[in-house]
Design an enzyme around this catalytic site. Structure first.
Site, PDB file in Angstrom:
ATOM      1  N   ASP A  22      20.960  -2.607  -4.073  1.00  0.00           N
ATOM      2  CA  ASP A  22      20.804  -1.480  -4.537  1.00  0.00           C
ATOM      3  C   ASP A  22      21.966  -0.840  -5.510  1.00  0.00           C
ATOM      4  O   ASP A  22      21.638  -0.841  -6.836  1.00  0.00           O
ATOM      5  CB  ASP A  22      20.403  -0.234  -3.603  1.00  0.00           C
ATOM      6  CG  ASP A  22      18.964  -0.696  -3.035  1.00  0.00           C
ATOM      7  OD1 ASP A  22      18.002  -0.337  -3.401  1.00  0.00           O
ATOM      8  OD2 ASP A  22      19.169  -1.306  -1.752  1.00  0.00           O
ATOM      9  N   GLU A  77      17.636   5.777  -9.133  1.00  0.00           N
ATOM     10  CA  GLU A  77      17.489   6.118  -7.828  1.00  0.00           C
ATOM     11  C   GLU A  77      18.562   6.614  -7.061  1.00  0.00           C
ATOM     12  O   GLU A  77      18.771   7.695  -6.303  1.00  0.00           O
ATOM     13  CB  GLU A  77      16.568   4.983  -7.171  1.00  0.00           C
ATOM     14  CG  GLU A  77      16.234   5.738  -5.723  1.00  0.00           C
ATOM     15  CD  GLU A  77      15.506   4.519  -4.679  1.00  0.00           C
ATOM     16  OE1 GLU A  77      14.832   5.117  -3.823  1.00  0.00           O
ATOM     17  OE2 GLU A  77      15.573   3.410  -5.394  1.00  0.00           O
ATOM     18  N   ASP A  81      14.771   1.762 -10.796  1.00  0.00           N
ATOM     19  CA  ASP A  81      14.715   1.677  -9.147  1.00  0.00           C
ATOM     20  C   ASP A  81      15.526   0.151  -9.113  1.00  0.00           C
ATOM     21  O   ASP A  81      14.753  -0.687  -9.249  1.00  0.00           O
ATOM     22  CB  ASP A  81      13.393   1.718  -8.622  1.00  0.00           C
ATOM     23  CG  ASP A  81      13.372   1.725  -7.004  1.00  0.00           C
ATOM     24  OD1 ASP A  81      14.494   1.227  -6.557  1.00  0.00           O
ATOM     25  OD2 ASP A  81      12.510   2.169  -6.535  1.00  0.00           O
ATOM     26  N   ASP A 108      13.600  -1.967  -5.469  1.00  0.00           N
ATOM     27  CA  ASP A 108      12.127  -1.135  -5.100  1.00  0.00           C
ATOM     28  C   ASP A 108      11.461  -2.141  -3.849  1.00  0.00           C
ATOM     29  O   ASP A 108      11.447  -3.211  -4.214  1.00  0.00           O
ATOM     30  CB  ASP A 108      11.133  -0.940  -6.211  1.00  0.00           C
ATOM     31  CG  ASP A 108       9.879  -0.332  -5.794  1.00  0.00           C
ATOM     32  OD1 ASP A 108      10.162   1.011  -5.218  1.00  0.00           O
ATOM     33  OD2 ASP A 108       8.983  -0.659  -5.915  1.00  0.00           O
ATOM     34  N   THR A 110      13.112  -1.691  -0.655  1.00  0.00           N
ATOM     35  CA  THR A 110      14.520  -2.225   0.224  1.00  0.00           C
ATOM     36  C   THR A 110      14.024  -2.830   1.400  1.00  0.00           C
ATOM     37  O   THR A 110      14.851  -3.864   1.887  1.00  0.00           O
ATOM     38  CB  THR A 110      15.330  -1.087   0.540  1.00  0.00           C
ATOM     39  OG1 THR A 110      15.616  -0.362  -1.043  1.00  0.00           O
ATOM     40  CG2 THR A 110      16.666  -1.519   0.829  1.00  0.00           C
ATOM     41  N   HIS A 143       4.546   4.360   3.844  1.00  0.00           N
ATOM     42  CA  HIS A 143       4.418   4.416   2.331  1.00  0.00           C
ATOM     43  C   HIS A 143       2.994   5.076   2.032  1.00  0.00           C
ATOM     44  O   HIS A 143       2.879   5.315   0.651  1.00  0.00           O
ATOM     45  CB  HIS A 143       4.343   3.222   1.663  1.00  0.00           C
ATOM     46  CG  HIS A 143       5.951   2.605   1.714  1.00  0.00           C
ATOM     47  ND1 HIS A 143       6.598   1.515   1.396  1.00  0.00           N
ATOM     48  CD2 HIS A 143       7.195   3.353   2.457  1.00  0.00           C
ATOM     49  CE1 HIS A 143       7.818   1.441   1.444  1.00  0.00           C
ATOM     50  NE2 HIS A 143       8.382   2.451   2.199  1.00  0.00           N
ATOM     51  N   SER A 196       6.579  -3.001  -2.417  1.00  0.00           N
ATOM     52  CA  SER A 196       7.184  -2.775  -3.783  1.00  0.00           C
ATOM     53  C   SER A 196       6.401  -2.727  -4.964  1.00  0.00           C
ATOM     54  O   SER A 196       5.137  -2.972  -4.871  1.00  0.00           O
ATOM     55  CB  SER A 196       8.339  -3.842  -3.990  1.00  0.00           C
ATOM     56  OG  SER A 196       7.931  -4.749  -4.592  1.00  0.00           O
ATOM     57  N   LYS A 226       3.708  -5.451  -6.514  1.00  0.00           N
ATOM     58  CA  LYS A 226       2.162  -5.131  -6.344  1.00  0.00           C
ATOM     59  C   LYS A 226       1.495  -4.832  -7.774  1.00  0.00           C
ATOM     60  O   LYS A 226       0.416  -5.486  -8.001  1.00  0.00           O
ATOM     61  CB  LYS A 226       1.667  -3.810  -5.349  1.00  0.00           C
ATOM     62  CG  LYS A 226       2.111  -4.108  -3.874  1.00  0.00           C
ATOM     63  CD  LYS A 226       1.361  -3.063  -2.873  1.00  0.00           C
ATOM     64  CE  LYS A 226       2.153  -1.713  -3.382  1.00  0.00           C
ATOM     65  NZ  LYS A 226       3.291  -1.573  -2.665  1.00  0.00           N
ATOM     66  N   ARG A 268      -1.963   4.980  -3.648  1.00  0.00           N
ATOM     67  CA  ARG A 268      -0.789   5.424  -2.949  1.00  0.00           C
ATOM     68  C   ARG A 268      -1.590   7.075  -2.699  1.00  0.00           C
ATOM     69  O   ARG A 268      -1.666   7.819  -3.355  1.00  0.00           O
ATOM     70  CB  ARG A 268       0.453   5.881  -3.774  1.00  0.00           C
ATOM     71  CG  ARG A 268       1.249   4.691  -4.183  1.00  0.00           C
ATOM     72  CD  ARG A 268       2.243   4.332  -2.985  1.00  0.00           C
ATOM     73  NE  ARG A 268       3.359   5.473  -3.203  1.00  0.00           N
ATOM     74  CZ  ARG A 268       4.594   5.278  -2.495  1.00  0.00           C
ATOM     75  NH1 ARG A 268       4.776   4.570  -1.648  1.00  0.00           N
ATOM     76  NH2 ARG A 268       5.695   6.234  -2.592  1.00  0.00           N
ATOM     77  N   ASP A 310       9.550   5.049  -9.136  1.00  0.00           N
ATOM     78  CA  ASP A 310       8.716   4.292  -8.235  1.00  0.00           C
ATOM     79  C   ASP A 310       7.483   3.643  -9.129  1.00  0.00           C
ATOM     80  O   ASP A 310       6.621   2.918  -8.400  1.00  0.00           O
ATOM     81  CB  ASP A 310       8.264   5.086  -7.079  1.00  0.00           C
ATOM     82  CG  ASP A 310       9.561   5.090  -5.984  1.00  0.00           C
ATOM     83  OD1 ASP A 310      10.157   4.002  -6.185  1.00  0.00           O
ATOM     84  OD2 ASP A 310       9.573   6.191  -5.392  1.00  0.00           O
TER      85      ASP A 310
END
Length: 332
Positions: free
Chosen positions: A48, A71, A124, A127, A129, A219, A243, A246, A260, A275
């Site tokens: 990261d 981030e 990110d 993304d 992690t 998530h 991540s 998708k 989400r 994100d």
């Protein structure tokens, strides 16, 4: 450099994401996967920090007047306990910037700590992690935003193989999109490989809709998604992956829905811009639709979060209204 769209920002995004994703792969191959715990308890790896440092340096060299929102912060690296981690990060950054010092690396990382400006880049660096830590899906996600709208987005997905299939272990894929110019994919490791234009699925039967669902249960609201699936009569098996990879799979037609959904304990949570920015434009430019849970477009003009949006819904466009109706039915 081979590019599907003749635009300096697209060319930069491709180059920076490709470089950062390959750097993350090197870290993973060296088994440098010990995590540092941030205040929000999410794991941060050497990858990261190294990826953010190198993208920040490339932005400084190429677009020095533009803002940068990343981030990560180097604060977690400024403790005696993190000395070894900072040395590891600097070691990997030096593979691309041979004279880099630990202080420079921290300064590059911290260029991303500011607030958005009228036009800026957001990153990110890794993304997903936790996916990275277990050798599963993750993505380097970089986007250029102007006047609150994403204009360019790029996703480097080291575990997505040919055809952008959701299984891991492929040669890696890079996906790039520009506003009103389409979405394209190519091999991550081959700068001369051909680019393929991506299009979302044409599936119109909600029962057959494949939902791209996070492996990490924290998530999203898994209970609410289960209720939604029942209400809509969805019978297709979900596609489990983490991540913004998708978004790449959705853009390529490998699924129809990415959701989400806020859990009851996190109703006040607002998505971070890094994100969603790169992935959202990739889906939209492939013919899909991205909104919040109320059907409003994502608004990137309110700082480091999507402060005026509630959750995220990305679909192949055809099924979007049915999903919004289903969300209203269950009171989500």
């Amino acid at each position: 450099m081979n590019s599907p769209i003749d635009c300096s920002k697209v060319r930069f995004a491709i180059s920076a994401v490709r470089e950062a994703a390959q750097l993350a792969q090197q870290v993973q191959k060296k088994l440098v996967t010990a995590a540092i715990s941030k205040d929000d308890k999410s794991p941060v790896t050497v990858a990261d920090f190294a990826a953010q440092a190198i993208v920040s340096k490339r932005l400084l060299d190429t677009f020095p007047q533009m803002g940068f929102v990343g981030e990560e912060s180097s604060e977690a690296l400024c403790t005696p306990e993190s000395k070894e981690s900072l040395e590891q990060i600097t070691h990997f950054v030096r593979q691309l910037e041979p004279t880099a010092t630990p202080d420079q690396v921290c300064a590059w990382i911290d260029r991303g700590a500011g607030e958005p400006t009228d036009e800026f880049w957001t990153l990110d660096p890794v993304d997903g992690t936790k996916g990275f830590l277990r050798g599963d899906q993750y993505a380097v996600a970089l986007a250029f935003i102007r006047d609150g709208k994403v204009r360019v987005g790029a996703l480097g997905c080291p575990e997505l193989g040919a055809g952008i299939k959701p299984e891991k272990g492929g040669a890696g894929t890079i996906v790039v999109a520009r506003c009103e110019s389409g979405c394209f994919a190519s091999l991550l490791t081959d700068e001369d490989a051909a680019w393929t234009k991506l299009s979302v699925s044409l599936e119109s039967n909600i029962a057959s809709a494949r939902m791209l669902r996070s492996v990490e249960k924290a998530h999203t609201d898994t209970g609410g998604i289960g209720e939604l699936v029942t209400a809509l009569g969805v019978t297709a098996d979900p596609v489990a992956m983490d991540s913004q990879a998708k978004y790449a799979v959705l853009a390529a037609g490998g699924g129809e829905i990415n959701l989400r959904l806020l859990s009851p304990s996190r109703l006040d949570y607002r998505e971070k811009i890094w994100d969603q920015a790169a992935g959202s434009i990739c889906v939209e430019e492939a013919g899909g639709r991205v909104s919040d849970l109320d059907g409003k477009p994502l608004d990137f003009s309110h700082g480091r979060t999507l402060a005026t949006n509630r959750g995220v819904l990305a679909t192949n466009r055809i099924l979007h209204d049915a999903m919004l109706a289903g969300l209203a039915e269950i009171g989500a």
